[in-house]
Each structure stands twice: as C-alpha cells, then as structure tokens.
Design a protein around this motif. Structure first.
Motif, PDB file in Angstrom:
ATOM      1  N   ASP A   1       0.829  -1.201   0.000  1.00 20.90           N
ATOM      2  CA  ASP A   1       0.000   0.000   0.000  1.00 20.90           C
ATOM      3  C   ASP A   1       0.865   1.252   0.000  1.00 20.90           C
ATOM      4  N   TRP A   2       1.933   1.261   0.808  1.00 18.58           N
ATOM      5  CA  TRP A   2       2.834   2.415   0.819  1.00 18.58           C
ATOM      6  C   TRP A   2       3.493   2.610  -0.542  1.00 18.58           C
ATOM      7  N   ILE A   3       3.923   1.509  -1.204  1.00 17.44           N
ATOM      8  CA  ILE A   3       4.557   1.616  -2.522  1.00 17.44           C
ATOM      9  C   ILE A   3       3.597   2.280  -3.508  1.00 17.44           C
ATOM     10  N   HIS A   4       2.349   1.848  -3.525  1.00 16.67           N
ATOM     11  CA  HIS A   4       1.373   2.436  -4.443  1.00 16.67           C
ATOM     12  C   HIS A   4       1.098   3.901  -4.094  1.00 16.67           C
TER      13      HIS A   4
ATOM     14  N   GLY B   1       3.918  14.693 -12.691  1.00 14.10           N
ATOM     15  CA  GLY B   1       2.978  14.753 -13.793  1.00 14.10           C
ATOM     16  C   GLY B   1       3.191  13.670 -14.832  1.00 14.10           C
ATOM     17  N   GLN B   2       3.846  12.593 -14.444  1.00 18.84           N
ATOM     18  CA  GLN B   2       4.064  11.484 -15.376  1.00 18.84           C
ATOM     19  C   GLN B   2       2.763  10.731 -15.640  1.00 18.84           C
ATOM     20  N   HIS B   3       1.909  10.647 -14.632  1.00 15.29           N
ATOM     21  CA  HIS B   3       0.620   9.980 -14.755  1.00 15.29           C
ATOM     22  C   HIS B   3      -0.465  10.913 -14.227  1.00 15.29           C
ATOM     23  N   ALA B   4      -1.677  10.675 -14.668  1.00 18.24           N
ATOM     24  CA  ALA B   4      -2.805  11.459 -14.165  1.00 18.24           C
ATOM     25  C   ALA B   4      -3.146  11.009 -12.750  1.00 18.24           C
ATOM     26  N   PRO B   5      -3.426  11.952 -11.842  1.00 18.12           N
ATOM     27  CA  PRO B   5      -3.838  11.559 -10.487  1.00 18.12           C
ATOM     28  C   PRO B   5      -5.136  10.750 -10.525  1.00 18.12           C
ATOM     29  N   VAL B   6      -5.277   9.859  -9.557  1.00 19.62           N
ATOM     30  CA  VAL B   6      -6.488   9.038  -9.452  1.00 19.62           C
ATOM     31  C   VAL B   6      -7.110   9.282  -8.080  1.00 19.62           C
ATOM     32  N   PRO B   7      -8.437   9.167  -7.971  1.00 16.12           N
ATOM     33  CA  PRO B   7      -9.112   9.514  -6.716  1.00 16.12           C
ATOM     34  C   PRO B   7      -8.618   8.739  -5.504  1.00 16.12           C
ATOM     35  N   GLU B   8      -8.292   7.459  -5.686  1.00 16.77           N
ATOM     36  CA  GLU B   8      -7.892   6.662  -4.521  1.00 16.77           C
ATOM     37  C   GLU B   8      -6.479   6.965  -4.050  1.00 16.77           C
TER      38      GLU B   8
ATOM     39  N   ARG C   1      -3.607   6.038  -5.231  1.00 15.02           N
ATOM     40  CA  ARG C   1      -2.712   4.884  -5.320  1.00 15.02           C
ATOM     41  C   ARG C   1      -2.371   4.644  -6.787  1.00 15.02           C
ATOM     42  N   LEU C   2      -1.085   4.529  -7.095  1.00 11.70           N
ATOM     43  CA  LEU C   2      -0.655   4.316  -8.476  1.00 11.70           C
ATOM     44  C   LEU C   2      -0.073   2.914  -8.595  1.00 11.70           C
ATOM     45  N   ARG C   3      -0.720   2.101  -9.418  1.00  4.92           N
ATOM     46  CA  ARG C   3      -0.284   0.718  -9.603  1.00  4.92           C
ATOM     47  C   ARG C   3       0.399   0.567 -10.952  1.00  4.92           C
ATOM     48  N   ASP C   4       1.169  -0.503 -11.081  1.00  5.68           N
ATOM     49  CA  ASP C   4       1.923  -0.776 -12.302  1.00  5.68           C
ATOM     50  C   ASP C   4       1.456  -2.104 -12.874  1.00  5.68           C
ATOM     51  N   GLY C   5       1.437  -2.215 -14.206  1.00  4.08           N
ATOM     52  CA  GLY C   5       0.964  -3.439 -14.841  1.00  4.08           C
ATOM     53  C   GLY C   5       1.793  -4.663 -14.521  1.00  4.08           C
ATOM     54  N   LEU C   6       3.000  -4.466 -14.019  1.00  8.55           N
ATOM     55  CA  LEU C   6       3.874  -5.594 -13.684  1.00  8.55           C
ATOM     56  C   LEU C   6       3.944  -5.840 -12.184  1.00  8.55           C
ATOM     57  N   ASP C   7       3.070  -5.189 -11.416  1.00  6.90           N
ATOM     58  CA  ASP C   7       3.168  -5.294  -9.962  1.00  6.90           C
ATOM     59  C   ASP C   7       3.090  -6.731  -9.464  1.00  6.90           C
ATOM     60  N   GLY C   8       2.352  -7.577 -10.127  1.00 12.74           N
ATOM     61  CA  GLY C   8       2.243  -8.955  -9.657  1.00 12.74           C
ATOM     62  C   GLY C   8       3.484  -9.782  -9.902  1.00 12.74           C
ATOM     63  N   GLU C   9       4.387  -9.266 -10.745  1.00 11.28           N
ATOM     64  CA  GLU C   9       5.570 -10.043 -11.112  1.00 11.28           C
ATOM     65  C   GLU C   9       6.879  -9.323 -10.819  1.00 11.28           C
ATOM     66  N   ASN C  10       6.813  -8.018 -10.638  1.00  4.36           N
ATOM     67  CA  ASN C  10       8.008  -7.271 -10.239  1.00  4.36           C
ATOM     68  C   ASN C  10       8.483  -7.697  -8.853  1.00  4.36           C
ATOM     69  N   VAL C  11       9.756  -7.463  -8.602  1.00  6.77           N
ATOM     70  CA  VAL C  11      10.321  -7.576  -7.257  1.00  6.77           C
ATOM     71  C   VAL C  11      10.624  -6.163  -6.792  1.00  6.77           C
ATOM     72  N   TYR C  12      10.179  -5.823  -5.601  1.00  7.02           N
ATOM     73  CA  TYR C  12      10.463  -4.509  -5.028  1.00  7.02           C
ATOM     74  C   TYR C  12      11.424  -4.648  -3.856  1.00  7.02           C
ATOM     75  N   LEU C  13      12.399  -3.788  -3.820  1.00  7.03           N
ATOM     76  CA  LEU C  13      13.294  -3.673  -2.682  1.00  7.03           C
ATOM     77  C   LEU C  13      12.950  -2.384  -1.958  1.00  7.03           C
ATOM     78  N   VAL C  14      12.986  -2.439  -0.641  1.00  5.68           N
ATOM     79  CA  VAL C  14      12.565  -1.306   0.183  1.00  5.68           C
ATOM     80  C   VAL C  14      13.680  -0.951   1.162  1.00  5.68           C
TER      81      VAL C  14
END
Length: 592
Positions: A16-19, A31-38, A40-53
């Motif tokens: 949730d923090w990443i999004h 301004g790379q993407h349009a803001p969304v009401p919720e 939270r910005l998701r990526d089409g590869l989120d289910g397969e990407n690996v994130y390091l924090v």
C-alpha cells in the motif's frame, strides 16, 4: 539513538505504501501519470516485479523495482519494440525501474543504496545486463553509476526518460572502484535483509563450496568436519581405492619431504595404459582448473570468441570473461527441454566457424545431462577446422567410459578432452587431472607446464587409482542408487518442489516460483550444518529457485533430507502446509 537503515525485499505490508508514494511522486509531483481519486498508483507488472525497500524502523524511505527476464515482458515494452531495442530480447536482461524516494530523504544515501541493492539482487540471480529508464534531468547520476545511454529516449506524461543499460560486472566494478569507501560505509551501517551477499567475491567467481567456512581454512579444528555435510561441492561420497590409501599411508614422512618426478612421467604412462592412449597425446595438471587456466591462457586473447553452455560450470565463464576478457556467447539450455543439449541447435550455432573455442561439459555440471558421444561427434564434424572444441569429461565415469571422446581428441587437432581425476576417483584433495589432444597440441602445453606441477601424493594416488577400475565402477554404480533414494526422500519431504535427478553424483531441487528462494533455503540448511549449492548466480534460467545437492553416503543423505524438511518448515508462511501447495511436486528421472 537513531535506528539503522534496513534494506529488504518488499513484504505484502509494504504494497500500500509503494502504491501511495508512487502516486505522490509520479502523478502529483512529476505529472508522469494522471492523479487518481484513490491516491494509489499501480503498475501493470506489480504482480511479477520484485520490489526492494529501504526503511528506518517503521519509516519507509524508498523503493526500487526489478523485472526479471522470466516474467517475459518489461515496462519498456510499452515504449519500444524488440526490433527498436534488441537487448530487450536478451535472456539475461533485468529491468530496473521506479526508483522512488520520499522527498525529504532525497539527500540521503537511500537512492544509491537502492541502486546498489538492485545490482546485488540481480547478480545473485545470474543477471548479466540491466536496462533502466532514467529521468533526463538525473542522467548524470545514472552515468556516474556506470550506466550508458542506448540512444533512445521515451516520454511518459510530462517526463522524458533516457533508456540506459550496463553489464552487471562492469557496473559492480565501476561502483566499487569509484565509490568503494561509500559502499563499505553503507555495509557497516545497513541492516541487510536481502538473500544476496552485500559484497561480491573479490574475483567475482564462486570456486567450489562454502563448507570450509564452517570447518575453518586454518585447519586448527578439523574435528568440525564431522559435524557438517558438504553437499555443496561434488566431491566423491566414497573413499579412494584401498590401494590408494595403503600407498599414501605407507611412508607419509618420505612422501611429504620428497620431490615428485618432474614431469609426472609415471602418471602419464599409467594414463596411457589405462585409457589406451599414446603418451604423446597427454598432458597433466594439478586438477582440471590448472589445465583450463594454462591452456586457455595460451590459446585465447581478448579478441577471441568463445561459446559456453548456459547453465554451465562457472569456472569457464570466469576464465574466459574475467581473466582473459574474451567475447563470450552462451548456448542457452531450456528448462522446457529438460536442460538437455539439442545437438541440432548446437550444430546450427557452430557450423559457421564463428567461434575460436566451444566448451562442452559432458555430462554437464550443474544440469547433470549427458549428450551421447555419437551426437557430439556429429556436431563437431560439421564444424570448420578454425573452431577448437574443449570437452570436459569430469563426471563421465557415472555414464560410462565408452562415451569418452578421448580417442577423437588424440587424432583431431580441433578437439581437446579434459578429464579430472578428482571427482570420479575421490582425489579432490590431492588434485590431479589430464587432457588429451593431438601430439603437437599436447606437446605445446607440456612445454608450458612447470616442473613438479603435480605433487608426489597426487601422482602416487592417481596411479594407484587408475590401477583399480573395478573398485571405482562399483562406487559409480552405487552412486546411482544413493541418488535415487535421496531424490525420493526429498520428494516425500515436501510436495511443492521438483526434484530432478542427473546422470552423475548430484541432483537439483527447483522450488516453487512463489515460495522461498534458493538462497533462503541454502541459508536455513547451513544453520543445520548442511551445505547445499545455490545455482542462481550461474544463470538467470534458474530464476533464483534452484539448488544443487551432491550425493553423499546413506547417513549424510538422511541428514540432508532432515535439514531440507526443517528448513522448508521454517520458511513456510504461517498456516500453510506442504499439502496446501498450489501444485504437486515430482521426481524427474534423467537418462542420457
């Protein structure tokens, strides 16, 4: 006192923090993407990407995304085709994106730490090249890290990106050369929770196993060796032949203080007799690595082109790429083909005579597959004389010595056969090996062999071993029985992994894609004094989830199964049992 920075792979709780932080940075700030009401910005590869924090306590500071090649697509596919950017079709390419740091933390070490962590994670999975999208205004930061522009720019919303790339080894070297003190400071001040080592090995190659870290390389307490199971190296589980042991024990004082025959003349004669080969076609060394370094150093230059089997024995990539600096291509073995070498595909790669040297380990290590001698002969015959073939037969005894190409090597100047006596004859500690080549080639290598290259204990042990083929044939046959029992024990312990037998003295375990990594399993087993080999750094084809296990005797194999079972239990998420795995495990038998 301020808590140390923590570097870890993202957990479900981080999602949730990443999004949310991506929305704040890429939608609201850039301004790379349009803001969304919720928000939270998701990526089409989120289910397969690996994130390091990177975080400090509960305070998350930044993250970075990695897309491995086994996902089959990249974020860049939205902007460039494979024809426009051919490197997107490379099988060892990892994409690094979405380097995101909280605005108030951007003057800290968070961004460099995340970039370095991504590089180490990729190297631990066998990655050899990265591709990245870097904001144009931050280009200097990326080029300082060693990344190079590809000549492509892409635009997303209000932001323009430069497409960058770099070889993992070059990036690692540049980072350590340029920022070594900074990296060392990060290492001492970061709570590192990745399943990849913080620092690479000094020469970039993992030679052998890690069990001596438990025994102690200073040999002060050899009793430790009885507490561990060294299944991370392919040393024989059986002792040398009785004649070897008796000969070495007869007069240890004399053996220790006496210089050996200068050119190992007696050993050469014994090999000639045992293998029915002319003595002038032979050269000996202190193990196959000695012969590899010596021969390749004479034959190859940075201008040479070499073809290696991938996955394959890592020493060959180390010598050709890191030591000599050759131009190296890889013949990719495929999981869907059972890791077997397709002779027709290999012939298609080599018949043009593009390569100065082609290396084939047969049976292959680590896949454990064997290409029949008749098929390999056919491939070699179709290759022009300008290409030399190096055939490594270190494990051939487990298939049968009739499959050797030594007779061909003795007559054909294009072919050299290397045969280690270490693994098959239980002589890894004394180091002995030989190669077979046509007389002129063998004579040239003998001229570049220093006197007394093979120690007296090694010469004596190898001669005695070659005189007892019956003993070793029995040991090799027994290895197949032990391997099958070990495979069955591992399969019974957990149903979510694939257990894949080889033709030699090892097997591989492929863990489920969404289960623990190979590195995590190896780490857990080491805590139980059982050492296994994580194959991930050898090739991205292993996807970070393959472990090689050497066959040991019955008692040690039982300990391996117990440690493996306990390690998987420790790594399994709460509430999940082997029976609830999303797919069934299997034991794959491997023929030739």
């Amino acid at each position: 006192m301020e808590r140390a920075l923590q570097l870890r792979a993202a957990t479900p709780e981080d999602a949730d923090w990443i999004h949310e932080v991506r929305h704040r940075v890429y939608a609201q700030e850039l301004g790379q993407h349009a803001p969304v009401p919720e928000g939270r910005l998701r990526d089409g590869l989120d289910g397969e990407n690996v994130y390091l924090v990177v975080a400090r306590g509960e305070d998350r500071i930044g993250c970075i995304s990695i897309t491995p090649p086994w996902v089959g697509r990249y974020g860049l596919d939205k902007y460039l085709t494979r024809e426009e950017l051919p490197l997107l079709a490379e099988e060892d390419l990892f994409e690094v994106r979405l380097l995101t740091v909280e605005p108030h933390r951007r003057n800290t070490m968070a961004a460099p730490l995340l970039m370095y962590a991504a590089l180490r994670w990729i190297a631990a999975r066998g990655g050899r090249r990265v591709v990245a999208m870097g904001r144009t205004e931050l280009l200097a930061m990326y080029t300082a890290a060693g990344l190079q522009p590809t000549g492509h720019t892409v635009r997303c919303g209000a932001v323009t990106f430069e497409v960058l790339t770099g070889a993992v080894k070059d990036l690692t070297r540049a980072t350590l050369d340029r920022y070594g003190p900074t990296v060392r400071r990060m290492g001492s001040g970061v709570d590192w929770h990745l399943d990849a080592a913080f620092a690479p090995r000094p020469d970039g190659c993992e030679h052998g196993g890690a069990s001596f870290t438990a025994i102690g390389a200073d040999f002060r307490d050899l009793g430790r060796r009885h507490r561990i199971v060294a299944a991370d190296v392919l040393d024989a589980w059986f002792p040398p032949a009785p004649g070897v042991r008796a000969l070495l024990a007869e007069d240890l004082e004399w053996i220790s203080r006496t210089s050996p025959p200068t050119g190992a003349e007696g050993l050469l004669a014994e090999i000639s007799t045992a293998r029915s080969l002319p003595a002038e076609t032979l050269a000996v060394g202190a193990g196959s690595s000695d012969l590899i370094f010596r021969a390749f150093g004479r034959w190859l230059t940075p201008r040479s082109r070499v073809l290696l089997i991938d996955p394959g024995y890592g020493e060959y990539a180390h010598v050709t790429e890191d030591v000599i600096g050759c131009r190296v291509d890889r013949f990719r073995l495929r999981r869907e083909d059972g890791w077997r070498i397709d002779p027709d595909r290999l012939a298609a790669c080599t018949r043009a005579g593009t390569y100065d040297l082609v290396v084939v380990v047969n049976p292959n290590n680590p896949t454990g597959r064997h290409l029949p001698a008749a098929e390999l002969r056919r491939v070699i015959a179709a290759t022009p004389g300008s290409t030399r073939w190096w055939i490594d037969e270190a494990y051939l005894g487990y298939v049968g010595m009739a499959e050797s190409l030594a007779e061909l090597a003795a007559a054909d100047p294009r072919v050299v056969v290397c045969s280690s006596l270490s693994k098959m004859y239980a002589l890894s500690g004394v180091r002995a090996a030989f190669l077979v080549a046509e007389p002129d080639t063998a004579a040239h290598l003998r001229r570049w062999t220093p006197p007394w290259a093979v120690s007296l204990p090694a010469q004596m042990a190898a001669v005695a071993a070659l005189r007892d083929p019956g003993y070793y044939a029995g040991c090799w046959d027994r290895t197949h029985t032990l391997r099958r029992r070990l495979a069955d024990g591992l399969a019974a312990a957990d149903g979510s992994a694939e257990i894949d037998e080889s033709v030699a003295n090892h097997l591989t375990v492929t863990l489920p894609r969404y289960g623990p990594s190979a590195a995590q399993l190896v780490h857990e087993c080491r805590g139980r004094d059982v050492y296994l080999r994580d194959l991930s750094p050898l090739s991205p084809g292993y996807e970070g989830r393959c472990v090689r296990i050497a066959v040991r005797d019955t008692e040690e194999n039982t300990r391996i199964v117990a440690a493996y079972t306990d390690a998987l239990d420790a790594l399994r998420p709460p509430g999940r049992t082997p029976s609830t795995a999303p797919w069934g495990g299997s034991v794959a038998r491997s023929g030739r």
